[in-house]
Design a protein around this motif. Structure first.
Motif, PDB file in Angstrom:
ATOM      1  N   ILE A  78       0.846  -1.191   0.000  1.00 37.60           N
ATOM      2  CA  ILE A  78       0.000   0.000   0.000  1.00 37.60           C
ATOM      3  C   ILE A  78       0.883   1.243   0.000  1.00 37.60           C
ATOM      4  O   ILE A  78       1.875   1.313   0.728  1.00 37.60           O
ATOM      5  CB  ILE A  78      -0.963  -0.009   1.210  1.00 37.60           C
ATOM      6  CG1 ILE A  78      -1.977   1.136   1.087  1.00 37.60           C
ATOM      7  CG2 ILE A  78      -0.217   0.075   2.527  1.00 37.60           C
ATOM      8  CD1 ILE A  78      -3.123   1.028   2.054  1.00 37.60           C
ATOM      9  N   HIS A 134      -9.040   4.565  -7.564  1.00 43.20           N
ATOM     10  CA  HIS A 134      -8.187   3.379  -7.392  1.00 43.20           C
ATOM     11  C   HIS A 134      -9.030   2.110  -7.231  1.00 43.20           C
ATOM     12  O   HIS A 134      -8.732   1.077  -7.843  1.00 43.20           O
ATOM     13  CB  HIS A 134      -7.284   3.567  -6.174  1.00 43.20           C
ATOM     14  CG  HIS A 134      -6.525   2.323  -5.814  1.00 43.20           C
ATOM     15  ND1 HIS A 134      -5.412   1.904  -6.516  1.00 43.20           N
ATOM     16  CD2 HIS A 134      -6.738   1.392  -4.841  1.00 43.20           C
ATOM     17  CE1 HIS A 134      -4.968   0.782  -5.994  1.00 43.20           C
ATOM     18  NE2 HIS A 134      -5.745   0.441  -4.972  1.00 43.20           N
ATOM     19  N   PHE A 135     -10.067   2.185  -6.391  1.00 40.58           N
ATOM     20  CA  PHE A 135     -10.889   1.005  -6.130  1.00 40.58           C
ATOM     21  C   PHE A 135     -11.969   0.798  -7.193  1.00 40.58           C
ATOM     22  O   PHE A 135     -12.571  -0.280  -7.266  1.00 40.58           O
ATOM     23  CB  PHE A 135     -11.555   1.105  -4.749  1.00 40.58           C
ATOM     24  CG  PHE A 135     -10.604   0.939  -3.599  1.00 40.58           C
ATOM     25  CD1 PHE A 135      -9.821  -0.199  -3.480  1.00 40.58           C
ATOM     26  CD2 PHE A 135     -10.481   1.914  -2.631  1.00 40.58           C
ATOM     27  CE1 PHE A 135      -8.935  -0.363  -2.414  1.00 40.58           C
ATOM     28  CE2 PHE A 135      -9.613   1.768  -1.560  1.00 40.58           C
ATOM     29  CZ  PHE A 135      -8.825   0.629  -1.456  1.00 40.58           C
ATOM     30  N   SER A 170      -8.252  13.603  -2.194  1.00 35.66           N
ATOM     31  CA  SER A 170      -7.770  12.326  -1.658  1.00 35.66           C
ATOM     32  C   SER A 170      -8.845  11.257  -1.774  1.00 35.66           C
ATOM     33  O   SER A 170      -8.566  10.118  -2.141  1.00 35.66           O
ATOM     34  CB  SER A 170      -7.354  12.487  -0.189  1.00 35.66           C
ATOM     35  OG  SER A 170      -6.165  13.230  -0.078  1.00 35.66           O
ATOM     36  N   GLU A 196       0.092   7.557  -0.627  1.00 36.80           N
ATOM     37  CA  GLU A 196      -1.081   8.285  -1.115  1.00 36.80           C
ATOM     38  C   GLU A 196      -2.375   7.544  -0.763  1.00 36.80           C
ATOM     39  O   GLU A 196      -3.369   8.149  -0.392  1.00 36.80           O
ATOM     40  CB  GLU A 196      -0.989   8.472  -2.634  1.00 36.80           C
ATOM     41  CG  GLU A 196      -2.114   9.318  -3.204  1.00 36.80           C
ATOM     42  CD  GLU A 196      -1.963   9.510  -4.703  1.00 36.80           C
ATOM     43  OE1 GLU A 196      -2.653   8.796  -5.459  1.00 36.80           O
ATOM     44  OE2 GLU A 196      -1.161  10.372  -5.112  1.00 36.80           O
ATOM     45  N   ARG A 197      -2.333   6.201  -0.826  1.00 40.81           N
ATOM     46  CA  ARG A 197      -3.502   5.400  -0.495  1.00 40.81           C
ATOM     47  C   ARG A 197      -3.842   5.535   0.992  1.00 40.81           C
ATOM     48  O   ARG A 197      -4.994   5.638   1.374  1.00 40.81           O
ATOM     49  CB  ARG A 197      -3.221   3.939  -0.839  1.00 40.81           C
ATOM     50  CG  ARG A 197      -4.442   3.050  -0.928  1.00 40.81           C
ATOM     51  CD  ARG A 197      -4.900   2.862  -2.350  1.00 40.81           C
ATOM     52  NE  ARG A 197      -3.801   2.785  -3.302  1.00 40.81           N
ATOM     53  CZ  ARG A 197      -3.055   1.715  -3.526  1.00 40.81           C
ATOM     54  NH1 ARG A 197      -3.284   0.607  -2.849  1.00 40.81           N
ATOM     55  NH2 ARG A 197      -2.092   1.746  -4.420  1.00 40.81           N
ATOM     56  N   ARG A 231      -9.309  10.222  -5.466  1.00 36.14           N
ATOM     57  CA  ARG A 231      -8.246   9.312  -5.917  1.00 36.14           C
ATOM     58  C   ARG A 231      -8.473   7.901  -5.376  1.00 36.14           C
ATOM     59  O   ARG A 231      -8.218   6.908  -6.053  1.00 36.14           O
ATOM     60  CB  ARG A 231      -6.880   9.846  -5.486  1.00 36.14           C
ATOM     61  CG  ARG A 231      -6.379  11.014  -6.335  1.00 36.14           C
ATOM     62  CD  ARG A 231      -4.898  11.281  -6.091  1.00 36.14           C
ATOM     63  NE  ARG A 231      -4.655  11.811  -4.770  1.00 36.14           N
ATOM     64  CZ  ARG A 231      -4.585  13.118  -4.491  1.00 36.14           C
ATOM     65  NH1 ARG A 231      -4.734  14.012  -5.452  1.00 36.14           N
ATOM     66  NH2 ARG A 231      -4.353  13.525  -3.253  1.00 36.14           N
ATOM     67  N   LEU A 232      -8.980   7.824  -4.136  1.00 34.59           N
ATOM     68  CA  LEU A 232      -9.267   6.526  -3.541  1.00 34.59           C
ATOM     69  C   LEU A 232     -10.392   5.827  -4.322  1.00 34.59           C
ATOM     70  O   LEU A 232     -10.315   4.626  -4.595  1.00 34.59           O
ATOM     71  CB  LEU A 232      -9.665   6.715  -2.077  1.00 34.59           C
ATOM     72  CG  LEU A 232      -9.611   5.483  -1.165  1.00 34.59           C
ATOM     73  CD1 LEU A 232      -8.182   4.993  -1.007  1.00 34.59           C
ATOM     74  CD2 LEU A 232     -10.209   5.816   0.205  1.00 34.59           C
ATOM     75  N   GLU A 233     -11.433   6.595  -4.678  1.00 33.72           N
ATOM     76  CA  GLU A 233     -12.537   6.024  -5.455  1.00 33.72           C
ATOM     77  C   GLU A 233     -12.053   5.535  -6.827  1.00 33.72           C
ATOM     78  O   GLU A 233     -12.457   4.471  -7.293  1.00 33.72           O
ATOM     79  CB  GLU A 233     -13.646   7.068  -5.626  1.00 33.72           C
ATOM     80  CG  GLU A 233     -14.425   7.355  -4.344  1.00 33.72           C
ATOM     81  CD  GLU A 233     -15.515   8.389  -4.544  1.00 33.72           C
ATOM     82  OE1 GLU A 233     -16.617   8.206  -4.004  1.00 33.72           O
ATOM     83  OE2 GLU A 233     -15.255   9.394  -5.250  1.00 33.72           O
ATOM     84  N   THR A 253      -3.118   8.083   2.897  1.00 36.39           N
ATOM     85  CA  THR A 253      -3.651   9.438   3.056  1.00 36.39           C
ATOM     86  C   THR A 253      -5.123   9.473   2.652  1.00 36.39           C
ATOM     87  O   THR A 253      -5.958  10.098   3.323  1.00 36.39           O
ATOM     88  CB  THR A 253      -2.851  10.437   2.204  1.00 36.39           C
ATOM     89  OG1 THR A 253      -1.483  10.383   2.592  1.00 36.39           O
ATOM     90  CG2 THR A 253      -3.364  11.851   2.386  1.00 36.39           C
ATOM     91  N   GLY A 254      -5.430   8.795   1.569  1.00 33.14           N
ATOM     92  CA  GLY A 254      -6.810   8.752   1.105  1.00 33.14           C
ATOM     93  C   GLY A 254      -7.724   8.053   2.093  1.00 33.14           C
ATOM     94  O   GLY A 254      -8.854   8.494   2.330  1.00 33.14           O
ATOM     95  N   LEU A 255      -7.254   6.953   2.687  1.00 30.88           N
ATOM     96  CA  LEU A 255      -8.058   6.225   3.674  1.00 30.88           C
ATOM     97  C   LEU A 255      -8.321   7.081   4.920  1.00 30.88           C
ATOM     98  O   LEU A 255      -9.419   7.085   5.471  1.00 30.88           O
ATOM     99  CB  LEU A 255      -7.343   4.936   4.079  1.00 30.88           C
ATOM    100  CG  LEU A 255      -7.404   3.787   3.066  1.00 30.88           C
ATOM    101  CD1 LEU A 255      -6.450   2.672   3.472  1.00 30.88           C
ATOM    102  CD2 LEU A 255      -8.838   3.248   2.942  1.00 30.88           C
TER     103      LEU A 255
END
Length: 320
Positions: free
Chosen positions: A4, A48-49, A41, A7-8, A44-46, A10-12
């Motif tokens: 992980i 990624h998943f 953030s 950046e991930r 970007r998380l959305e 941070t997003g969480l």
């Protein structure tokens, strides 16, 4: 196995704070970043998943089913990270780093802020982040170390310590009293100019409490001026606007300078206690220990502000 990235993580963190607090703005305040940084953030998380985590409206954020699942998992991750941090902090004997403190605005302005330079002189490696306002702060969700609250702490997850009474008394300027006379009993307030306080949280005007023996008499004055900031009430009283009530810690400097006079101090009422609260996870935290000890010095019994008001009240009584 893919590792992980920063950046991930941070997003969480941004996602979990936004989900628990209900808005990007509140999450940004808790994390000391801009709302746009939180929004980006989460986006970007959305991406990624490949999932939509929030259903957004102009007023609020609502978790999608996928978002709720991720939120539960993210909370477990953040609780574990918090436990690691507190264990490492507790292992360090010397207070250092940043201490996040929250308090009601008047308590912060009149009691805490003037004392912070002395605290920093004792602990120069410890920075203080003081956040003032009437908004309820969830210490655990927002990562705050210690809170000062007025009234019932109401949170069994916290360690609490009584600090001092929140004493309410009536005041007026010497010039107003020379012009209109000095009331000796609450019944004599009728016909006086009154300045009242309105609670911003409820919009309700304050009722004036006076302790008569075992009972508390509450008066709803006919006020010509009503203000929703306690410091502005005090400023109006100093300008001979009439009689009003104030917490003693707000009025004390004005009394000391001779700009306000306490009225019917023997009937002053302790409305509720001022209490310090901190999470159980901070029990061994040297930063919190240092600040709680410092609060014990500031809120000595009796408090300096109540001593000031009591002395002024005694000096008004004619000697026999």
């Amino acid at each position: 196995m893919e590792q992980i990235g920063l950046e991930r993580l941070t997003g969480l963190i941004a996602f979990a704070r936004a989900a628990s607090l209900g808005s990007y703005t509140a999450a940004a305040r808790a994390l000391s970043v801009s709302p746009s940084a939180v929004s980006k953030s989460v986006q970007r998380l959305e991406q990624h998943f490949g999932l939509k985590l929030f259903s957004r409206t102009t007023r609020s954020l609502t978790l999608t089913p996928e978002g709720r699942d991720l939120f539960e998992r993210a909370q477990r991750l953040l609780r574990e990270a918090e436990g690691i941090e507190q264990a490492m902090v507790a292992a360090r004997a010397e207070p250092a780093g940043t201490l996040k403190v929250t308090a009601p605005l008047p308590v912060g302005v009149h009691i805490l802020a003037p004392q912070l330079p002395r605290f920093r002189a004792q602990y120069p490696k410890l920075d203080v982040d003081l956040r003032l306002g009437d908004r309820y702060v969830d210490l655990i969700e927002e990562g705050v170390d210690i809170a000062i609250r007025a009234g019932d702490p109401g949170d069994s997850r916290m360690i609490s310590r009584y600090l001092a009474p929140h004493r309410i008394c009536a005041f007026a300027s010497p010039e107003y009293l020379r012009r209109r006379g000095t009331p000796q009993h609450p019944d004599e307030l009728v016909g006086h100019e009154c300045v009242n306080f309105r609670y911003q949280s409820t919009g309700q005007a304050a009722r004036w409490p006076f302790r008569l023996g075992e009972k508390v008499l509450e008066i709803a004055p006919d006020a010509g001026i009503t203000i929703d900031v306690s410091d502005a009430v005090a400023a109006t009283l100093v300008a001979s606007g009439g009689i009003g009530i104030s917490a003693t810690y707000i009025a004390a400097p004005f009394v000391e300078r001779g700009e306000l006079v306490p009225l019917m101090y023997e009937l002053a009422h302790d409305l509720f206690p001022l209490t310090a609260l901190w999470p159980e996870s901070r029990r061994g935290n040297p930063n919190v220990k240092a600040f709680v000890a410092f609060l014990g010095e500031i809120f000595s019994a009796p408090t300096p502000w109540d001593q000031c008001i009591a002395q002024a009240a005694r000096s008004q009584k004619p000697t026999k």
